[in-house]
Every structure is written in C-alpha cells, then in structure tokens.
Design an enzyme around this catalytic site. Sequence first.
Site, PDB file in Angstrom:
ATOM      1  N   SER A 269       0.838  -1.193   0.000  1.00  0.00           N
ATOM      2  CA  SER A 269       0.000   0.000   0.000  1.00  0.00           C
ATOM      3  C   SER A 269       0.882   1.257   0.000  1.00  0.00           C
ATOM      4  O   SER A 269       1.706   1.423  -0.899  1.00  0.00           O
ATOM      5  CB  SER A 269      -0.957  -0.045   1.191  1.00  0.00           C
ATOM      6  OG  SER A 269      -2.004   0.891   1.030  1.00  0.00           O
ATOM      7  N   ASP A 361      -8.715  -4.779  -6.355  1.00  0.00           N
ATOM      8  CA  ASP A 361      -8.294  -3.846  -5.314  1.00  0.00           C
ATOM      9  C   ASP A 361      -9.282  -2.681  -5.244  1.00  0.00           C
ATOM     10  O   ASP A 361      -9.540  -2.017  -6.249  1.00  0.00           O
ATOM     11  CB  ASP A 361      -6.893  -3.331  -5.657  1.00  0.00           C
ATOM     12  CG  ASP A 361      -6.251  -2.511  -4.550  1.00  0.00           C
ATOM     13  OD1 ASP A 361      -6.985  -1.984  -3.693  1.00  0.00           O
ATOM     14  OD2 ASP A 361      -5.016  -2.387  -4.557  1.00  0.00           O
ATOM     15  N   HIS A 395      -6.915  -5.753  -1.917  1.00  0.00           N
ATOM     16  CA  HIS A 395      -5.797  -4.853  -1.620  1.00  0.00           C
ATOM     17  C   HIS A 395      -4.752  -5.481  -0.697  1.00  0.00           C
ATOM     18  O   HIS A 395      -3.557  -5.331  -0.928  1.00  0.00           O
ATOM     19  CB  HIS A 395      -6.342  -3.574  -0.980  1.00  0.00           C
ATOM     20  CG  HIS A 395      -5.313  -2.509  -0.765  1.00  0.00           C
ATOM     21  ND1 HIS A 395      -4.787  -1.771  -1.810  1.00  0.00           N
ATOM     22  CD2 HIS A 395      -4.712  -2.051   0.362  1.00  0.00           C
ATOM     23  CE1 HIS A 395      -3.916  -0.897  -1.334  1.00  0.00           C
ATOM     24  NE2 HIS A 395      -3.835  -1.056  -0.014  1.00  0.00           N
TER      25      HIS A 395
END
Length: 446
Positions: A269, A361, A395
């Site tokens: 991330s 995601d 994600h």
Amino acid sequence: MLSLRLLRAGRAAMLGRAGSRACFSGDSEPRGRVHLTVKPVRSLADELLSIRVAGLSPREPVTLRAQVLTEQDILFESAGQFVADEQGCLDTDRSPSVGGKYRGVVPMGLLWSLAPASIEEPYQRLNKLHLIDSPLYVDVRVYHGHSGSDTLPGPPLATQRIERWYSIPGIRHIRLREGSLRGSIYIPPGDGPFPGVIDLFGDDGGLIAFRACLLASRGFVALALPYFGFEDLQVAMTGFNLEYFEEAVNYLQKHPKVKGPGVGVIGSSKGADLALSMITFLPQVVASVCISGCNANTACELHYKDMLIPGLGYNLNHMVVLDSGILDISNTLDNPNTYKDSIIPLEQAEGHILFVVGEDDKIWNSKYFAEEAIKRLQKHGKDNYELLSYPGAGHCIEPPCSPFRYAKVDRLFGLPVLLGGKAMKHCQAQQDSWQKIQDFLRSHLC
C-alpha cells in the site's frame, strides 16, 4: 458496554477459556470412534495443513470449526460444512464444503475464512503480538450435523489443537532504537550472511512485524520498519524524509549478518510507493517488491536532500457509501497522469522491481498503477521489472494462510473501508505470490 462484557463472559465460560489468554482450555478428548487429525501439529504460519476426519457414519453431515483466541482476547472463528464419504471419512484436500463460511474444495478454507466472532468488533486483523516466544493456537473441532456460525453446535465429536508459529527456533529479535530509527529486526539462526530486507506496511501506522518474522524464518535478515505512529516517530502522515529510510538501508547494509552489497525492500500500500522511491533514489536498494501500490508518491510530501515529490491527493467527493455502510474509496485517489510531479521517476532505478497487484483492489487501482509504471520503464528501455497480477484479489495481499479481510476500519474515518477481493481467489493469490516474492528477493540479493 455492560452487555458486551456479559456476552464475552458467557462465551468465555462456554469455551473454557478462563485463566488462559493465549489458548483454550477444558476441551474433551476425541469421543468414541471419531478421529480428527490435523498435520502438522506445529508449523509455520505460512505452511499448509492436512485436515482429515475418520470414524464417521457413511454420508454423515458434519461441521468443521476453527477457533483462535488472540492475545488481545479477541475470538476469531470459521466453519465449513461437510458430508462424509461412504467410508465415513472426509479429507479437506478432496472433500468439498457444502456450506458455512466457504464452499468447494478449499484445503485451507478453515484458516482462510477466520473472522472476528459475532460478539467482536468486525473487520479486525488477526494479530499475533509476541512473534518469537509463543505460537498462535488454533483449535479445530468436528461436530455432528450442519450448524450455523451463530448456533451452539453441542459437544464436539473430536478436537485437536495446533500451533502456528511465525518464527523457527533460534530466530533472534532485536528491538531497534538507533539514531532516528525505530523498529524490529529479525535474524535467522546460523552464521550467515543472509540477504537483508526492509519491510514496510501502509497507512495504518505503527509497527507491523509478522511478515518480517516469517521472512527471517525463511532465511532473510528482515527489518520491520515503522515510519509513523510508533514510539517517538511522527504521529501522522504529514510528510516524510527519505533520509529516514536511507538510514535504515545503511544500517541493514552494514549489519554483520547481512550479505551485501545491496539490500531489498518489500512494501504494501503506502509502503509500496515508498519502496519504489527507495529503489529509485537509493542505489544500495537493488530489489523492491511493491504490493498493491501506486506509481506516484501518495498522501503527503516526500523530501530527499533538495528534492520534493508532492503527495498525490484524494477527492472525497468520489467516495461512495455502500448499502452495508462500508465506504468505497476506490475512485478517490487523484490520477497520477493529471499530477505528474507526484509520479516517481522509476526510470532512474538500476535495481529490479516486482509488482504484486490484485485486480479487484478497492483501495485504489493498483493494477493500473503497475501498468503505468511498466509503461514508463519500457519507454526508457528498461526491462528490470516483473508483474504478478491476480484476478479476484483485493488490496491486502499478505503471506499465505492470512485470513481474508473484505474491509478494514480506516484510521482517519473510523469507519469500515472496502478492501476488495473474492475470499478464495484472494487467498489463492496470497498462496501463489509468497514463494515468488521470496524467489525474486533471493535471485537479486544472493
């Protein structure tokens, strides 16, 4: 609050968990003819399990349940419903779950589908705080009939406790507090030297070390590096200096157990775009794994010497509140092609980059960002990249057997935010990518 405490107390009594925070107590021995076998009984947290039941009646309906009580006294549980074969046996490698938390032949479904129990706050991560000195205890039980997750299933026909460890024997852990650096370093047993890797997570902040500990168990010296929200580091993401990460690189590179000359970095991330900046501007970084990242610097400014890269912003007008009350922020991040000053000049990177993305995601479009990064590299004649792209993955792509999380509670909003992914496809992506990540790091660090 009182009613919640009463619920917890009632559940604790039912599970026999009084006097133990790390495991359950009071389970009965396997009853009669039914035998439950989970192998291995002790394993690393990223290893596969074999789960088999024998001694059932032919075609008997049963429910397999797994339960974990964390060190924070948070109960996680999962369930799969099965039908024994004509010999009264079931094997999760071959027997399909016909209901419960998952369906189909999913050998690791009981671990993949672990989620906070109904009495707990939803969307929590299954955290292990003490990674070296104790395992995560998982109790697996088999019950007659097909019971729902909120139904008291009666006494188990058989039960077995297993241990899931994040460290092999001999792992050395050092809490790092040197100069401006904060974090934890994990060193494999043996003389070494070993490849060195810095591990970064995203905008949750704090110290997250389970992946670094697993990497050490797989033969890497791994530095779990927090960069805000920990000890005396800055409280929030208000701007970062790349010199902090350079200090970590230099520390790891000079460590006597680390095999040089270069080191690697793995980031998820926000940590992924930091990992891209590190391999771009710090020549000591020769391998970068970027999981669910962006090709631009996000959220806040990044400073390095006399350089400044603006942080890509968010347009909260594009946020959507789903019927479930979960926030969908997948379209809120500004497009890097509109704010080109935020794009990381990856063409300057001499090391190798592995992009790992989920095509579902819902934090941002990490597949698109990886493709844009690759286009930029190709435009400059670079071929120092690889891409792992997983349909149906969300994600939070973490080491295998990490339970699937559909959403998380956002640090800023205090509300659940959609992470995306389809549970089984996401967990398959975790299973597939983990070994490939290790292979990539070894190929460029050894």
